[in-house]
Design a protein around this motif. Structure first.
Motif, PDB file in Angstrom:
ATOM      1  N   LEU A  59      58.682-110.392  24.193  1.00  0.00           N
ATOM      2  CA  LEU A  59      57.389-110.655  24.058  1.00  0.00           C
ATOM      3  C   LEU A  59      56.245-109.587  24.497  1.00  0.00           C
ATOM      4  CD1 LEU A  59      55.134-112.930  23.884  1.00  0.00           C
ATOM      5  CD2 LEU A  59      55.470-113.294  26.160  1.00  0.00           C
ATOM      6  N   ILE A  60      56.733-108.888  25.596  1.00  0.00           N
ATOM      7  CA  ILE A  60      56.107-107.487  25.817  1.00  0.00           C
ATOM      8  C   ILE A  60      57.033-106.353  26.093  1.00  0.00           C
ATOM      9  CG2 ILE A  60      53.896-108.609  26.911  1.00  0.00           C
ATOM     10  CD1 ILE A  60      55.378-108.341  29.638  1.00  0.00           C
ATOM     11  N   THR A  61      56.571-105.065  25.996  1.00  0.00           N
ATOM     12  CA  THR A  61      57.566-104.251  26.393  1.00  0.00           C
ATOM     13  C   THR A  61      57.345-103.964  27.691  1.00  0.00           C
ATOM     14  OG1 THR A  61      55.614-102.551  26.254  1.00  0.00           O
ATOM     15  CG2 THR A  61      56.757-102.548  24.066  1.00  0.00           C
ATOM     16  N   ILE A  62      58.719-103.190  28.184  1.00  0.00           N
ATOM     17  CA  ILE A  62      58.646-102.754  29.593  1.00  0.00           C
ATOM     18  C   ILE A  62      57.615-101.733  29.929  1.00  0.00           C
ATOM     19  CG2 ILE A  62      60.089-101.597  31.423  1.00  0.00           C
ATOM     20  CD1 ILE A  62      62.668-102.374  30.013  1.00  0.00           C
ATOM     21  N   PRO A  63      56.608-102.183  30.702  1.00  0.00           N
ATOM     22  CA  PRO A  63      55.439-101.625  30.961  1.00  0.00           C
ATOM     23  C   PRO A  63      55.629-100.007  31.040  1.00  0.00           C
ATOM     24  CG  PRO A  63      55.330-103.208  32.569  1.00  0.00           C
ATOM     25  CD  PRO A  63      56.723-103.226  31.642  1.00  0.00           C
ATOM     26  N   ARG A  64      54.988 -99.212  30.395  1.00  0.00           N
ATOM     27  CA  ARG A  64      54.829 -97.824  30.398  1.00  0.00           C
ATOM     28  C   ARG A  64      53.787 -97.221  31.124  1.00  0.00           C
ATOM     29  NH1 ARG A  64      56.092 -96.143  23.918  1.00  0.00           N
ATOM     30  NH2 ARG A  64      57.672 -98.060  23.501  1.00  0.00           N
ATOM     31  N   GLU A  65      53.980 -95.861  31.369  1.00  0.00           N
ATOM     32  CA  GLU A  65      52.992 -95.387  32.329  1.00  0.00           C
ATOM     33  C   GLU A  65      52.443 -93.980  31.953  1.00  0.00           C
ATOM     34  OE1 GLU A  65      52.947 -95.312  36.859  1.00  0.00           O
ATOM     35  OE2 GLU A  65      54.434 -93.744  36.197  1.00  0.00           O
ATOM     36  N   ALA A  66      51.184 -93.820  31.916  1.00  0.00           N
ATOM     37  CA  ALA A  66      50.658 -92.406  31.434  1.00  0.00           C
ATOM     38  C   ALA A  66      51.024 -91.371  32.310  1.00  0.00           C
ATOM     39  CB  ALA A  66      49.027 -92.605  31.521  1.00  0.00           C
ATOM     40  N   VAL A  67      51.861 -90.472  31.598  1.00  0.00           N
ATOM     41  CA  VAL A  67      52.328 -89.187  32.531  1.00  0.00           C
ATOM     42  C   VAL A  67      51.282 -88.196  32.661  1.00  0.00           C
ATOM     43  CG1 VAL A  67      54.606 -89.655  31.752  1.00  0.00           C
ATOM     44  CG2 VAL A  67      53.176 -88.161  30.493  1.00  0.00           C
ATOM     45  N   ARG A  68      50.146 -88.278  32.043  1.00  0.00           N
ATOM     46  CA  ARG A  68      49.091 -87.309  32.058  1.00  0.00           C
ATOM     47  C   ARG A  68      47.899 -88.200  31.884  1.00  0.00           C
ATOM     48  NH1 ARG A  68      51.881 -85.488  27.567  1.00  0.00           N
ATOM     49  NH2 ARG A  68      53.215 -84.392  28.896  1.00  0.00           N
ATOM     50  N   ASP A  69      46.573 -87.566  32.055  1.00  0.00           N
ATOM     51  CA  ASP A  69      45.366 -88.073  31.617  1.00  0.00           C
ATOM     52  C   ASP A  69      45.376 -88.228  29.910  1.00  0.00           C
ATOM     53  OD1 ASP A  69      44.676 -88.076  34.401  1.00  0.00           O
ATOM     54  OD2 ASP A  69      43.164 -86.528  34.074  1.00  0.00           O
ATOM     55  N   THR A  70      45.071 -89.319  29.596  1.00  0.00           N
ATOM     56  CA  THR A  70      45.049 -89.468  28.035  1.00  0.00           C
ATOM     57  C   THR A  70      44.140 -90.396  27.528  1.00  0.00           C
ATOM     58  OG1 THR A  70      46.853 -89.707  26.351  1.00  0.00           O
ATOM     59  CG2 THR A  70      46.686 -91.334  28.238  1.00  0.00           C
ATOM     60  N   THR A  71      43.959 -90.650  26.192  1.00  0.00           N
ATOM     61  CA  THR A  71      43.059 -91.414  25.595  1.00  0.00           C
ATOM     62  C   THR A  71      43.826 -92.270  24.760  1.00  0.00           C
ATOM     63  OG1 THR A  71      41.325 -89.516  25.431  1.00  0.00           O
ATOM     64  CG2 THR A  71      41.241 -91.415  23.884  1.00  0.00           C
ATOM     65  N   VAL A  72      43.421 -93.607  24.849  1.00  0.00           N
ATOM     66  CA  VAL A  72      44.273 -94.799  24.468  1.00  0.00           C
ATOM     67  C   VAL A  72      43.022 -95.792  23.455  1.00  0.00           C
ATOM     68  CG1 VAL A  72      45.811 -96.891  24.375  1.00  0.00           C
ATOM     69  CG2 VAL A  72      46.239 -94.637  25.733  1.00  0.00           C
ATOM     70  N   LEU A  73      42.979 -95.660  22.178  1.00  0.00           N
ATOM     71  CA  LEU A  73      41.974 -96.580  21.636  1.00  0.00           C
ATOM     72  C   LEU A  73      40.723 -96.205  21.952  1.00  0.00           C
ATOM     73  CD1 LEU A  73      44.863 -98.157  20.926  1.00  0.00           C
ATOM     74  CD2 LEU A  73      43.299 -99.982  20.705  1.00  0.00           C
ATOM     75  N   GLY A  74      40.177 -94.860  22.204  1.00  0.00           N
ATOM     76  CA  GLY A  74      39.072 -94.526  22.540  1.00  0.00           C
ATOM     77  C   GLY A  74      38.639 -94.581  24.190  1.00  0.00           C
ATOM     78  N   TYR A  75      39.578 -95.094  24.904  1.00  0.00           N
ATOM     79  CA  TYR A  75      39.218 -95.170  26.529  1.00  0.00           C
ATOM     80  C   TYR A  75      40.068 -94.050  27.185  1.00  0.00           C
ATOM     81  CZ  TYR A  75      37.419 -99.808  25.923  1.00  0.00           C
ATOM     82  OH  TYR A  75      36.738-100.960  25.574  1.00  0.00           O
ATOM     83  N   ARG A  76      39.520 -93.390  27.900  1.00  0.00           N
ATOM     84  CA  ARG A  76      40.296 -92.367  28.885  1.00  0.00           C
ATOM     85  C   ARG A  76      40.774 -92.881  30.013  1.00  0.00           C
ATOM     86  NH1 ARG A  76      41.441 -87.478  27.468  1.00  0.00           N
ATOM     87  NH2 ARG A  76      41.317 -86.750  29.683  1.00  0.00           N
ATOM     88  N   LEU A  77      42.193 -92.824  29.925  1.00  0.00           N
ATOM     89  CA  LEU A  77      43.112 -93.517  30.940  1.00  0.00           C
ATOM     90  C   LEU A  77      43.549 -92.324  31.763  1.00  0.00           C
ATOM     91  CD1 LEU A  77      44.947 -95.886  28.975  1.00  0.00           C
ATOM     92  CD2 LEU A  77      42.926 -96.317  30.076  1.00  0.00           C
ATOM     93  N   PRO A  78      43.456 -92.491  33.217  1.00  0.00           N
ATOM     94  CA  PRO A  78      43.900 -91.451  34.083  1.00  0.00           C
ATOM     95  C   PRO A  78      45.516 -91.461  34.113  1.00  0.00           C
ATOM     96  CG  PRO A  78      42.946 -93.026  35.343  1.00  0.00           C
ATOM     97  CD  PRO A  78      42.854 -93.444  34.034  1.00  0.00           C
ATOM     98  N   LYS A  79      46.029 -90.551  34.671  1.00  0.00           N
ATOM     99  CA  LYS A  79      47.679 -90.439  35.057  1.00  0.00           C
ATOM    100  C   LYS A  79      47.854 -91.571  35.709  1.00  0.00           C
ATOM    101  CE  LYS A  79      50.948 -87.460  36.993  1.00  0.00           C
ATOM    102  NZ  LYS A  79      51.266 -86.244  37.646  1.00  0.00           N
ATOM    103  N   GLY A  80      48.962 -92.149  35.536  1.00  0.00           N
ATOM    104  CA  GLY A  80      49.631 -93.398  36.456  1.00  0.00           C
ATOM    105  C   GLY A  80      49.142 -94.418  35.828  1.00  0.00           C
ATOM    106  N   THR A  81      48.249 -94.871  34.907  1.00  0.00           N
ATOM    107  CA  THR A  81      47.814 -95.960  34.260  1.00  0.00           C
ATOM    108  C   THR A  81      49.041 -96.774  33.653  1.00  0.00           C
ATOM    109  OG1 THR A  81      45.770 -95.351  33.960  1.00  0.00           O
ATOM    110  CG2 THR A  81      46.411 -97.279  32.756  1.00  0.00           C
ATOM    111  N   MET A  82      49.318 -98.078  34.136  1.00  0.00           N
ATOM    112  CA  MET A  82      50.193 -98.712  33.101  1.00  0.00           C
ATOM    113  C   MET A  82      49.854 -99.195  32.016  1.00  0.00           C
ATOM    114  SD  MET A  82      52.003-101.147  35.902  1.00  0.00           S
ATOM    115  CE  MET A  82      50.480-101.713  37.054  1.00  0.00           C
ATOM    116  N   ILE A  83      50.763 -99.183  30.797  1.00  0.00           N
ATOM    117  CA  ILE A  83      50.316 -99.637  29.443  1.00  0.00           C
ATOM    118  C   ILE A  83      51.272-100.688  29.091  1.00  0.00           C
ATOM    119  CG2 ILE A  83      49.957 -99.238  27.125  1.00  0.00           C
ATOM    120  CD1 ILE A  83      49.556 -96.245  29.678  1.00  0.00           C
ATOM    121  N   MET A  84      51.007-101.929  28.961  1.00  0.00           N
ATOM    122  CA  MET A  84      51.873-102.893  28.342  1.00  0.00           C
ATOM    123  C   MET A  84      51.480-103.375  27.023  1.00  0.00           C
ATOM    124  SD  MET A  84      52.624-106.691  30.471  1.00  0.00           S
ATOM    125  CE  MET A  84      51.230-107.501  30.175  1.00  0.00           C
ATOM    126  N   ALA A  85      52.363-103.206  25.902  1.00  0.00           N
ATOM    127  CA  ALA A  85      52.115-103.902  24.570  1.00  0.00           C
ATOM    128  C   ALA A  85      52.817-105.120  24.235  1.00  0.00           C
ATOM    129  CB  ALA A  85      52.737-102.651  23.808  1.00  0.00           C
TER     130      ALA A  85
END
Length: 488
Positions: A362-388
């Motif tokens: 159903l969902i991926t094992i949550p990932r984590e931003a290894v550096r400050d990045t942009t996801v779909l136009g949002y600036r996400l700081p390092k350490g943010t979890m991403i669940m697809a």
């Protein structure tokens, strides 16, 4: 008076934390209001299931934020959000969480939930070793054909009587990966092997459960929670102990001219890199890598095959069309091989539709931003979890004509040729895409075709309905069922 002061102090601290969370959440994608300590997982009832995530997307859009305590978790919903979120800045979001449960279960080792150099070295080595062992070619194909034959003989021995296919299917699939990592297979009667399967079932059942999220939200309380968490950790210890025994047997056997399995290759790699500074190749990483390969190489494929047989019973007209194609293309004595998929477009389409419609991850094992990045136009700081939400891509109505119907036509063009759709993300995407995708597809094709070539699968006498509802967990399993395998 003292109690009043304490209550006032607690309320003040909670209020301050609440305001801090609101300030912290600025700039993140929209989402439910986070509260101190509990975050906003209450909004999905501490359970990331299909219904809750769909409601979340309707309220907040295809990218939104949940808070695991005070830690932000960005949720991606729908094909476009999942694809671009995982692939646009793929390396930026390739980290894994080092949470309470993950640390307890893997301690940053192995392939699945490791990071940095450990992950890069272990994954690269794992892919190389699997290729040397025959992944994608005739070498591994023979092992799958052996297990397919054993499964055919199991059903043949039942002589059409009603049987639960769960354990024999799990046994066949698990033995493929056993041959790869350990160099040998196990009999169905082997009690230690049964305990190994039960241990993995326990670990999988715990993942994505209420208690999993409770443990991650309140790690300080997790040590004192009885039941599933203790059982899951005990199961992890049992599996690691089992693997260490296998490694010990390999060491006692001594070096051999040609490595025959993954453990052989890994022991050889440890020897090669023993004088390399900062080498990540050691016994702990070997144990966890084997643990991860076994989990990834057995659980998902076995569950998909269980759905495959259930769907053939539920949709007998589709089973009949598959068998007509098999009969037209392959002789009865033909040993099914992976190359046959090119001559069997309808059968190949059915197998892919089973993976899509079953949507077991159903969902991926949550990932984590290894550096400050942009996801779909949002600036996400390092350490943010991403669940697809992989499930949402596989059922996205913009990319599938009849997403909520079992329809092999999703993978066929107007001329009946097989086509792979871009929204088919059953194996995830980006840097963390499943490294066993080729092996899984080989197993599903060879075992499925071997079974349908030999048997017609039907409901037991007196059973009128097929239950296709899911049993919720890390993977979406079917409810226990029985079927009859009648010789064709």
């Amino acid at each position: 008076m003292i109690s009043l002061i304490l209550i006032s102090l607690i309320l003040f601290l909670l209020g301050a934390q609440f305001l801090k969370l609101q300030w912290k959440s600025r700039g993140f994608p929209p989402g439910p209001t986070p509260f101190p300590i509990i975050g906003s997982l209450w909004r999905i009832n501490f359970r990331a299931d299909h219904g809750n995530l769909k409601k979340l997307a309707k309220l907040y859009g295809n990218i939104c934020t949940l808070w695991l305590g005070h830690k932000p978790m960005v949720v991606l919903y729908g094909f476009q959000a999942v694809k671009h979120g995982l692939t646009t800045n793929s390396e930026d979001v390739s980290g894994r969480l080092q949470t309470y449960v993950f640390n307890k279960m893997a301690n940053g080792k192995g392939i699945l939930v490791s990071n940095g150099l450990i992950w890069k070295h272990q994954r690269h080595f794992g892919i190389g070793a699997l290729r040397k062992l025959g992944m994608g070619n005739k070498g591994m194909e023979r092992g799958i054909q052996t297990e397919a034959h054993c499964l055919v003989e199991f059903f043949r021995d039942k002589d059409g009587r009603a049987v639960d296919p769960s354990f024999p299917v799990v046994h066949a699939v698990s033995n493929v990966i056993c041959a790869v990592v350990f160099g040998h297979r196990f009999s169905q009667e082997d009690e230690t092997f049964r305990q190994l399967i039960e241990a993995y079932n326990c670990i999988v059942a715990f993942g994505n459960s209420y208690l999993y999220y409770m443990c991650e939200t309140f790690p300080w309380a997790a040590e004192h929670l009885p039941g599933p968490i203790k059982k899951a950790l005990f199961s992890c210890d049992f599996v690691r102990s089992f693997i260490r025994q296998e490694i010990k047997r390999h060491r006692e056997r001594g070096t051999i001219d040609e490595p025959e399995d993954f453990i052989d290759f890994y022991l050889e790699q440890i020897e090669k890199t023993k004088n390399t500074p900062n080498s990540t190749f050691d016994e702990d990483n070997m144990v966890q890598s084997v643990f991860d390969l076994f989990l990834g190489g057995s659980e998902t494929t076995a569950t998909t095959l269980r759905w495959a047989l259930l769907y053939m019973v539920a949709y007998p007209e589709i089973q009949e069309k598959v068998q007509k194609e098999l009969d037209a293309v392959l002789s009865p004595s033909h040993l099914v091989c992976y190359e046959d998929r090119k001559k069997l477009p309808y059968t190949n389409a059915v197998i892919h539709e089973i993976m899509r419609f079953g949507s077991i991850v159903l969902i991926t094992i949550p990932r984590e931003a290894v550096r400050d990045t942009t996801v779909l136009g949002y600036r996400l700081p390092k350490g943010t979890m991403i669940m697809a939400n992989i499930d949402s891509a596989l059922f996205d109505p913009e990319y599938w004509e009849t997403p909520h119907q079992f329809n092999p036509g999703h993978f066929l063009d107007k001329d009946g040729n097989f086509v792979l759709r871009e929204a088919f993300l059953a194996f995830s995407a980006g840097h963390r895409i499943c490294l066993g995708e080729v092996l899984a597809k080989m197993e599903l094709f060879i075992i499925f075709c071997s079974l349908l070539q030999t048997f017609k699968f039907t409901l037991p006498e007196g059973v009128k309905e097929v239950n296709t509802e899911v049993v919720f967990g890390s993977t979406m399993k079917p409810h226990p069922y029985k079927l009859c395998a009648v010789l064709r």
